[in-house]
Design a protein around this motif. Structure first.
Motif, PDB file in Angstrom:
ATOM      1  N   ILE A  76       0.812  -1.298   0.055  1.00 27.26           N
ATOM      2  CA  ILE A  76      -0.191   0.099  -0.156  1.00 27.26           C
ATOM      3  C   ILE A  76       0.919   1.325  -0.088  1.00 27.26           C
ATOM      4  O   ILE A  76       0.597   2.286  -0.557  1.00 27.26           O
ATOM      5  N   SER A  77       1.955   1.369   0.772  1.00 21.89           N
ATOM      6  CA  SER A  77       3.054   2.315   1.113  1.00 21.89           C
ATOM      7  C   SER A  77       3.630   2.751  -0.366  1.00 21.89           C
ATOM      8  O   SER A  77       3.522   4.118  -0.755  1.00 21.89           O
ATOM      9  N   ILE A  78       3.826   1.818  -1.260  1.00 24.92           N
ATOM     10  CA  ILE A  78       4.688   2.078  -2.641  1.00 24.92           C
ATOM     11  C   ILE A  78       4.037   2.751  -3.455  1.00 24.92           C
ATOM     12  O   ILE A  78       4.278   4.002  -3.924  1.00 24.92           O
ATOM     13  N   PRO A  79       2.557   2.489  -3.631  1.00 22.34           N
ATOM     14  CA  PRO A  79       2.142   3.475  -4.634  1.00 22.34           C
ATOM     15  C   PRO A  79       1.735   4.778  -3.792  1.00 22.34           C
ATOM     16  O   PRO A  79       1.547   5.846  -4.687  1.00 22.34           O
ATOM     17  N   MET A  80       1.522   4.842  -2.576  1.00 19.59           N
ATOM     18  CA  MET A  80       1.281   6.304  -1.716  1.00 19.59           C
ATOM     19  C   MET A  80       2.521   6.987  -2.256  1.00 19.59           C
ATOM     20  O   MET A  80       2.242   8.378  -2.540  1.00 19.59           O
ATOM     21  N   LEU A  81       3.535   6.487  -2.097  1.00 22.06           N
ATOM     22  CA  LEU A  81       4.908   7.270  -2.053  1.00 22.06           C
ATOM     23  C   LEU A  81       5.255   7.566  -3.702  1.00 22.06           C
ATOM     24  O   LEU A  81       5.646   8.878  -3.889  1.00 22.06           O
ATOM     25  N   ILE A  82       4.762   6.833  -4.389  1.00 23.02           N
ATOM     26  CA  ILE A  82       4.862   7.347  -5.735  1.00 23.02           C
ATOM     27  C   ILE A  82       3.872   8.271  -6.361  1.00 23.02           C
ATOM     28  O   ILE A  82       4.335   9.250  -6.952  1.00 23.02           O
ATOM     29  N   GLY A  83       2.988   8.215  -5.844  1.00 28.41           N
ATOM     30  CA  GLY A  83       1.934   9.312  -6.016  1.00 28.41           C
ATOM     31  C   GLY A  83       2.203  10.845  -5.521  1.00 28.41           C
ATOM     32  O   GLY A  83       2.052  11.688  -5.956  1.00 28.41           O
ATOM     33  N   ALA A  84       2.992  10.507  -4.092  1.00 32.78           N
ATOM     34  CA  ALA A  84       3.465  11.924  -3.623  1.00 32.78           C
ATOM     35  C   ALA A  84       4.343  12.426  -4.445  1.00 32.78           C
ATOM     36  O   ALA A  84       4.586  13.721  -4.476  1.00 32.78           O
ATOM     37  N   ALA A  85       5.296  11.602  -4.699  1.00 30.87           N
ATOM     38  CA  ALA A  85       6.494  12.063  -5.466  1.00 30.87           C
ATOM     39  C   ALA A  85       6.199  12.674  -6.921  1.00 30.87           C
ATOM     40  O   ALA A  85       6.549  13.855  -7.193  1.00 30.87           O
ATOM     41  N   ARG A  86       5.078  12.063  -7.515  1.00 25.73           N
ATOM     42  CA  ARG A  86       4.671  12.682  -8.733  1.00 25.73           C
ATOM     43  C   ARG A  86       4.028  13.879  -8.546  1.00 25.73           C
ATOM     44  O   ARG A  86       4.191  14.983  -9.265  1.00 25.73           O
ATOM     45  N   TYR A  87       3.048  14.138  -7.269  1.00 25.75           N
ATOM     46  CA  TYR A  87       2.429  15.502  -7.035  1.00 25.75           C
ATOM     47  C   TYR A  87       3.420  16.608  -6.787  1.00 25.75           C
ATOM     48  O   TYR A  87       3.580  17.599  -7.173  1.00 25.75           O
ATOM     49  N   ARG A  88       4.640  16.232  -6.078  1.00 25.44           N
ATOM     50  CA  ARG A  88       5.698  17.079  -5.914  1.00 25.44           C
ATOM     51  C   ARG A  88       6.540  17.513  -7.197  1.00 25.44           C
ATOM     52  O   ARG A  88       6.617  18.619  -7.457  1.00 25.44           O
ATOM     53  N   ARG A  89       6.655  16.643  -8.161  1.00 20.69           N
ATOM     54  CA  ARG A  89       7.282  16.989  -9.507  1.00 20.69           C
ATOM     55  C   ARG A  89       6.285  18.180 -10.213  1.00 20.69           C
ATOM     56  O   ARG A  89       6.762  19.016 -10.770  1.00 20.69           O
ATOM     57  N   VAL A  90       4.967  17.698 -10.066  1.00 19.42           N
ATOM     58  CA  VAL A  90       4.003  18.745 -10.826  1.00 19.42           C
ATOM     59  C   VAL A  90       4.020  19.886 -10.125  1.00 19.42           C
ATOM     60  O   VAL A  90       3.911  21.156 -10.805  1.00 19.42           O
ATOM     61  N   GLU A  91       4.142  20.047  -8.899  1.00 20.96           N
ATOM     62  CA  GLU A  91       4.135  21.328  -8.139  1.00 20.96           C
ATOM     63  C   GLU A  91       5.182  21.973  -8.207  1.00 20.96           C
ATOM     64  O   GLU A  91       5.097  23.322  -8.655  1.00 20.96           O
ATOM     65  N   ALA A  92       6.249  21.318  -8.454  1.00 22.83           N
ATOM     66  CA  ALA A  92       7.715  21.942  -8.657  1.00 22.83           C
ATOM     67  C   ALA A  92       7.774  22.578 -10.160  1.00 22.83           C
ATOM     68  O   ALA A  92       8.162  23.955 -10.422  1.00 22.83           O
ATOM     69  N   ARG A  93       7.019  21.924 -11.173  1.00 26.77           N
ATOM     70  CA  ARG A  93       7.121  22.484 -12.538  1.00 26.77           C
ATOM     71  C   ARG A  93       6.180  23.872 -12.487  1.00 26.77           C
ATOM     72  O   ARG A  93       6.346  24.534 -13.292  1.00 26.77           O
ATOM     73  N   ASN A  94       4.947  23.659 -11.681  1.00 24.27           N
ATOM     74  CA  ASN A  94       4.125  24.928 -11.717  1.00 24.27           C
ATOM     75  C   ASN A  94       4.337  26.044 -10.859  1.00 24.27           C
ATOM     76  O   ASN A  94       3.973  27.141 -11.028  1.00 24.27           O
TER      77      ASN A  94
END
Length: 287
Positions: A264-282
């Motif tokens: 369960i944790s691994i998909p959550m961490l992947i999702g969190a990392a993707r959100y941070r990348r999108v946030e950084a680009r914006n």
């Protein structure tokens, strides 16, 4: 006046240092929890549950005061917007996690249940909710709220996840039936999972809901909760190795929820990392 003003100004950086406000906030929350535990031991039923709710509200207020006036930062992680739905989503996740782990162990022959005919269903329900609610609020405010964010400020999110998970496991070493394995299991299945939940949803309500459902269901089923015995609705018979059943420590000492939590944790961490990348680009580019 000028000299006093300079002294007050000089104290500002001290209080804003992450370890300082982390410790001040944690001490305040622990003191409130300790006081209300003594009060709830003198009453029972709905009055005890009501006192636990008051304790939780005061603990959240101490947390907000600490972050606002000492750390000098906002607290979007406890914003009232979407608090209810995030808590419910967390409870649903915790329910699926614990129920799924129990069913797998049952299928492997590790558990069998019998209805505890002497149990008062109403009392068991209130006690389970009260214990789970108090632990979920206090522990999430301290570990994912204060400690995680303080270490994040000092060394980043991966370090914060590792350190809070380690401390969460060590904090359970003194519990009944605890071993080095059970502490390691708690660090992985609870420390990593709850830290991942916080990073993924970016609020404490989801983590609190997950933590609450986890402990409440364990208690209702009759499992020891992190080694603490619980008067559940069932009596649980253990069959097989402690690595499968968790032994005296309870379900959390089993290898099954450890593996399930990582899945369960691994998909959550992947999702969190993707959100941070999108946030950084914006983020707007400074000129």
């Amino acid at each position: 006046m000028l000299q006093n003003g300079r002294k007050l100004s000089a104290r500002g950086p001290f209080w804003r240092f992450p370890i300082v406000w982390m410790l001040v906030g944690a001490i305040g929350i622990v003191l409130i929890d300790t006081l209300f535990r003594q009060l709830t031991e003198r009453v029972d039923g709905l009055i005890s549950l009501a006192l636990t709710l008051v304790m939780g509200l005061l603990a959240i207020m101490v947390y907000k005061f600490t972050l606002t006036y000492l750390a000098r930062r906002s607290t979007p992680e406890i914003a009232r917007q979407r608090a209810g739905i995030e808590a419910v989503l967390g409870m649903l996740t915790g329910t699926i996690f614990i129920a799924g782990s129990v069913l797998i162990i049952m299928a492997l022959g590790g558990y069998s249940f019998q209805w505890a005919s002497s149990a008062n269903a109403g009392s068991v329900l209130i006690l389970s909710i009260e214990a789970a609610l108090g632990a979920a609020i206090v522990e999430e405010l301290i570990f994912r709220g204060l400690m995680f964010q303080a270490i994040d400020r000092l060394g980043g999110k991966p370090l914060a996840l590792a350190v809070t998970s380690l401390f969460f496991g060590v904090a359970h070493l003194g519990n009944t039936g605890a071993t080095l394995w059970s502490a390691f299991a708690i660090a992985l299945e609870a420390g990593v999972l709850l830290g991942a939940a916080f990073l993924w949803r970016r609020n404490l309500w989801f983590a609190m809901g997950l933590h609450f459902a986890w402990n409440a269901i364990e208690g209702l089923l009759g499992f020891p909760v992190s080694g603490h015995s619980a008067a559940g609705l069932f009596t649980v018979e253990l069959n097989g190795a402690a690595l499968l059943t968790g032994g005296d420590f309870g379900l959390e000492g089993s290898i099954v929820p450890v593996v399930a939590s990582l899945l369960i944790s691994i998909p959550m961490l992947i999702g969190a990392a993707r959100y941070r990348r999108v946030e950084a680009r914006n983020l707007p580019v400074s000129k």
